[in-house]
Design a protein around this motif. Structure first.
Motif, PDB file in Angstrom:
ATOM      1  N   ASP A 103      47.404  -5.466  11.792  1.00  0.00           N
ATOM      2  CA  ASP A 103      47.393  -6.172  13.069  1.00  0.00           C
ATOM      3  C   ASP A 103      47.513  -5.198  14.242  1.00  0.00           C
ATOM      4  OD1 ASP A 103      47.674  -8.774  14.636  1.00  0.00           O
ATOM      5  OD2 ASP A 103      49.535  -7.750  15.184  1.00  0.00           O
ATOM      6  N   PHE A 104      48.354  -4.166  14.088  1.00  0.00           N
ATOM      7  CA  PHE A 104      48.514  -3.174  15.151  1.00  0.00           C
ATOM      8  C   PHE A 104      47.213  -2.395  15.370  1.00  0.00           C
ATOM      9  CE2 PHE A 104      49.485   1.261  16.289  1.00  0.00           C
ATOM     10  CZ  PHE A 104      50.099   1.061  17.521  1.00  0.00           C
ATOM     11  N   ILE A 105      46.552  -1.979  14.298  1.00  0.00           N
ATOM     12  CA  ILE A 105      45.299  -1.226  14.438  1.00  0.00           C
ATOM     13  C   ILE A 105      44.218  -2.104  15.068  1.00  0.00           C
ATOM     14  CG2 ILE A 105      43.490  -0.005  13.185  1.00  0.00           C
ATOM     15  CD1 ILE A 105      45.589   0.773  11.126  1.00  0.00           C
ATOM     16  N   GLN A 106      44.133  -3.355  14.633  1.00  0.00           N
ATOM     17  CA  GLN A 106      43.127  -4.251  15.205  1.00  0.00           C
ATOM     18  C   GLN A 106      43.379  -4.485  16.691  1.00  0.00           C
ATOM     19  OE1 GLN A 106      43.542  -7.694  12.721  1.00  0.00           O
ATOM     20  NE2 GLN A 106      41.904  -7.061  11.313  1.00  0.00           N
ATOM     21  N   ARG A 107      44.631  -4.528  17.075  1.00  0.00           N
ATOM     22  CA  ARG A 107      44.964  -4.829  18.472  1.00  0.00           C
ATOM     23  C   ARG A 107      44.862  -3.612  19.378  1.00  0.00           C
ATOM     24  NH1 ARG A 107      49.608  -6.346  17.452  1.00  0.00           N
ATOM     25  NH2 ARG A 107      50.803  -4.533  18.159  1.00  0.00           N
ATOM     26  N   GLU A 108      45.338  -2.453  18.920  1.00  0.00           N
ATOM     27  CA  GLU A 108      45.440  -1.277  19.783  1.00  0.00           C
ATOM     28  C   GLU A 108      44.303  -0.273  19.564  1.00  0.00           C
ATOM     29  OE1 GLU A 108      47.596  -1.124  22.119  1.00  0.00           O
ATOM     30  OE2 GLU A 108      48.778  -2.893  21.549  1.00  0.00           O
ATOM     31  N   TYR A 109      43.837  -0.132  18.336  1.00  0.00           N
ATOM     32  CA  TYR A 109      42.822   0.887  18.042  1.00  0.00           C
ATOM     33  C   TYR A 109      41.710   0.295  17.170  1.00  0.00           C
ATOM     34  CZ  TYR A 109      46.535   4.016  19.631  1.00  0.00           C
ATOM     35  OH  TYR A 109      47.514   4.633  20.373  1.00  0.00           O
ATOM     36  N   PRO A 110      41.028  -0.727  17.640  1.00  0.00           N
ATOM     37  CA  PRO A 110      39.978  -1.332  16.798  1.00  0.00           C
ATOM     38  C   PRO A 110      38.821  -0.387  16.521  1.00  0.00           C
ATOM     39  CG  PRO A 110      39.883  -2.202  19.026  1.00  0.00           C
ATOM     40  CD  PRO A 110      41.143  -1.392  18.952  1.00  0.00           C
ATOM     41  N   GLN A 111      38.604   0.583  17.421  1.00  0.00           N
ATOM     42  CA  GLN A 111      37.500   1.521  17.218  1.00  0.00           C
ATOM     43  C   GLN A 111      37.768   2.498  16.086  1.00  0.00           C
ATOM     44  OE1 GLN A 111      39.604   1.459  19.668  1.00  0.00           O
ATOM     45  NE2 GLN A 111      40.181   3.495  20.415  1.00  0.00           N
ATOM     46  N   HIS A 112      39.009   2.546  15.593  1.00  0.00           N
ATOM     47  CA  HIS A 112      39.335   3.489  14.529  1.00  0.00           C
ATOM     48  C   HIS A 112      39.518   2.800  13.168  1.00  0.00           C
ATOM     49  CE1 HIS A 112      39.507   6.674  17.366  1.00  0.00           C
ATOM     50  NE2 HIS A 112      40.582   6.231  18.005  1.00  0.00           N
ATOM     51  N   LEU A 113      39.027   1.594  13.077  1.00  0.00           N
ATOM     52  CA  LEU A 113      38.927   0.986  11.750  1.00  0.00           C
ATOM     53  C   LEU A 113      37.859   1.731  10.959  1.00  0.00           C
ATOM     54  CD1 LEU A 113      39.141  -2.752  12.774  1.00  0.00           C
ATOM     55  CD2 LEU A 113      40.835  -1.487  11.452  1.00  0.00           C
ATOM     56  N   PRO A 114      37.829   1.607   9.655  1.00  0.00           N
ATOM     57  CA  PRO A 114      36.836   2.350   8.856  1.00  0.00           C
ATOM     58  C   PRO A 114      35.417   2.114   9.367  1.00  0.00           C
ATOM     59  CG  PRO A 114      38.438   1.336   7.425  1.00  0.00           C
ATOM     60  CD  PRO A 114      38.739   0.836   8.799  1.00  0.00           C
ATOM     61  N   GLN A 115      34.674   3.210   9.568  1.00  0.00           N
ATOM     62  CA  GLN A 115      33.316   3.154  10.090  1.00  0.00           C
ATOM     63  C   GLN A 115      32.375   3.897   9.149  1.00  0.00           C
ATOM     64  OE1 GLN A 115      33.188   4.496  14.160  1.00  0.00           O
ATOM     65  NE2 GLN A 115      35.069   3.423  14.735  1.00  0.00           N
ATOM     66  N   VAL A 116      31.102   3.550   9.269  1.00  0.00           N
ATOM     67  CA  VAL A 116      30.068   4.197   8.465  1.00  0.00           C
ATOM     68  C   VAL A 116      29.290   5.149   9.366  1.00  0.00           C
ATOM     69  CG1 VAL A 116      28.026   3.875   7.044  1.00  0.00           C
ATOM     70  CG2 VAL A 116      29.911   2.216   6.936  1.00  0.00           C
ATOM     71  N   ARG A 117      29.327   6.435   9.054  1.00  0.00           N
ATOM     72  CA  ARG A 117      28.607   7.440   9.838  1.00  0.00           C
ATOM     73  C   ARG A 117      27.199   7.633   9.267  1.00  0.00           C
ATOM     74  NH1 ARG A 117      33.869   8.615  10.505  1.00  0.00           N
ATOM     75  NH2 ARG A 117      34.509   9.547  12.495  1.00  0.00           N
TER      76      ARG A 117
END
Length: 381
Positions: A329-343
């Motif tokens: 919940d903290f990551i989704q609220r404060e740092y959503p851009q740093h959830l797992p991404q596909v490069r």
């Protein structure tokens, strides 16, 4: 005069009258004895458990003892007296066997009552309960076998058959030993478990990939209550011959772990501060350990491991779930851009391939639908 004595000698009337008096006396002795024992043991759990357990079989033992004494005093020439003595003897052996079985069960119940497991630190109580239950059932098995053997030994034909079997015990003994191997293996395994205690009542085990608590230990098998209320039945011998996990072997305190996969760009200091803020608010945490570490890194994400402690496996599981939910919940609220991404690599037509990542919806595209990442979900390639 001689005819009267012969009538009294060979008649059942006098013997039956004596038997009735003996039965009445035995009932009086039973009630008085039970009253005295009840008063003597009213302040001890062990005594109460034993007296309560033997009350019913003792009600049969005393009359049978009185009758056997009467039959033993009867004249030898009395008709059917031998058969009556034999039948009463068989019933008496059975009653004594039942009395011993109930006494052993009462002792085990008394030990369990003196060491309740519904306390916070129940390691010692679970150890004592396991020993009491397993040793009691092993002793009951031995007493039952001895009682049946004594009953068979009262038959002359059975003694002759036994002697014949012993005389030719080569093949018969080998077959009987092979047939009884599982029984004796579990019996010996039960003694090993009672003394060495690799498992105890209420221990948390991982057996063949199943998580559960030890609900019951009998003389031949263990009942493992799985987390979804299924029961896994396991022979005692299995625990001696196979490896398994015991989460409460030395203590009920457990170290729980939570794993998260996040993007490399996520700052760890704010996440660590959030962890140290939310964990003390959970009643399941015992105040010993709260730790955040990077334990692995792949080509796409880095793996975070959170360690927290609780006083039991159930509390540790609930605590892990709450910590996982709080950090996500903290990551989704404060740092959503740093959830797992596909490069992936993109081509701009001039400078060649350029590294890029799956981007979130731009703030300028006002009417556009938000991407999955903007909704807190990992974007798809």
């Amino acid at each position: 005069m001689d005819s009267v004595e012969a009538l009294l000698t060979h008649s059942w009337s006098g013997i039956l009258a004596a038997a009735a008096l003996a039965l009445a006396a035995s009932q009086v002795a039973y009630r008085v004895g039970r009253l005295l024992l009840g008063r003597m043991t009213q302040h001890t759990r062990m005594g109460q458990a034993v007296v309560g357990a033997i009350a019913q079989p003792a009600q049969w033992v005393l009359p049978l003892v009185a009758l056997q004494l009467v039959w033993q005093g009867a004249p030898e020439g009395l008709r059917f007296i031998g058969n009556v003595r034999h039948l009463t003897g068989l019933l008496l052996i059975g009653a004594f066997t039942a009395l011993a079985l109930r006494a052993l069960a009462g002792i085990a119940d008394g030990v369990v009552a003196r060491n309740p497991a519904n306390v916070q630190d129940n390691l010692h109580a679970r150890r004592i309960q396991t020993q009491a239950r397993v040793l009691s059932r092993t002793a009951q098995f031995v007493v039952l076998v001895a009682g049946v053997s004594f009953m068979l030994m009262t038959f002359p034909g059975a003694r002759q058959v036994g002697a014949s079997l012993l005389a030719s015990a080569g093949v018969v003994g080998l077959v009987a030993g092979i047939a009884a191997r599982p029984v004796f293996s579990n019996l010996i395994a039960g003694l090993q478990i009672a003394l060495a205690q690799p498992i105890r009542i209420d221990d948390v085990l991982i057996v063949q990939g199943e998580w559960g608590r030890v609900e019951e230990i009998t003389g031949t098998y263990v009942v493992l209550r799985i987390w979804d209320d299924r029961r896994l039945i396991i022979p005692l011998q299995w625990f001696i011959e196979n490896p398994f996990q015991n989460w409460t072997r030395t203590s009920s305190d457990l170290l729980g772990s939570v794993f998260l996969n996040v993007d490399f760009g996520l700052p760890l200091a704010p996440l660590r501060a959030e962890l140290e803020r939310i964990v003390p608010t959970f009643p399941e945490w015992d105040g010993r350990v709260v730790l955040l570490q990077v334990t692995d890194a792949t080509e796409r994400t880095m793996q975070l491991r959170v360690l927290v402690t609780a006083q039991s496996s159930g509390l540790a599981f609930d605590l892990r779930c709450k910590v996982r939910e709080g950090l996500i919940d903290f990551i989704q609220r404060e740092y959503p851009q740093h959830l797992p991404q596909v490069r992936f690599m993109r081509f701009d037509g001039e400078g060649g391939p350029q590294p890029s990542v799956a981007q979130y919806a731009s703030a300028s595209s006002g009417s556009a639908q938000p991407s999955p990442a903007a909704q807190g979900q990992p974007p798809r390639a």
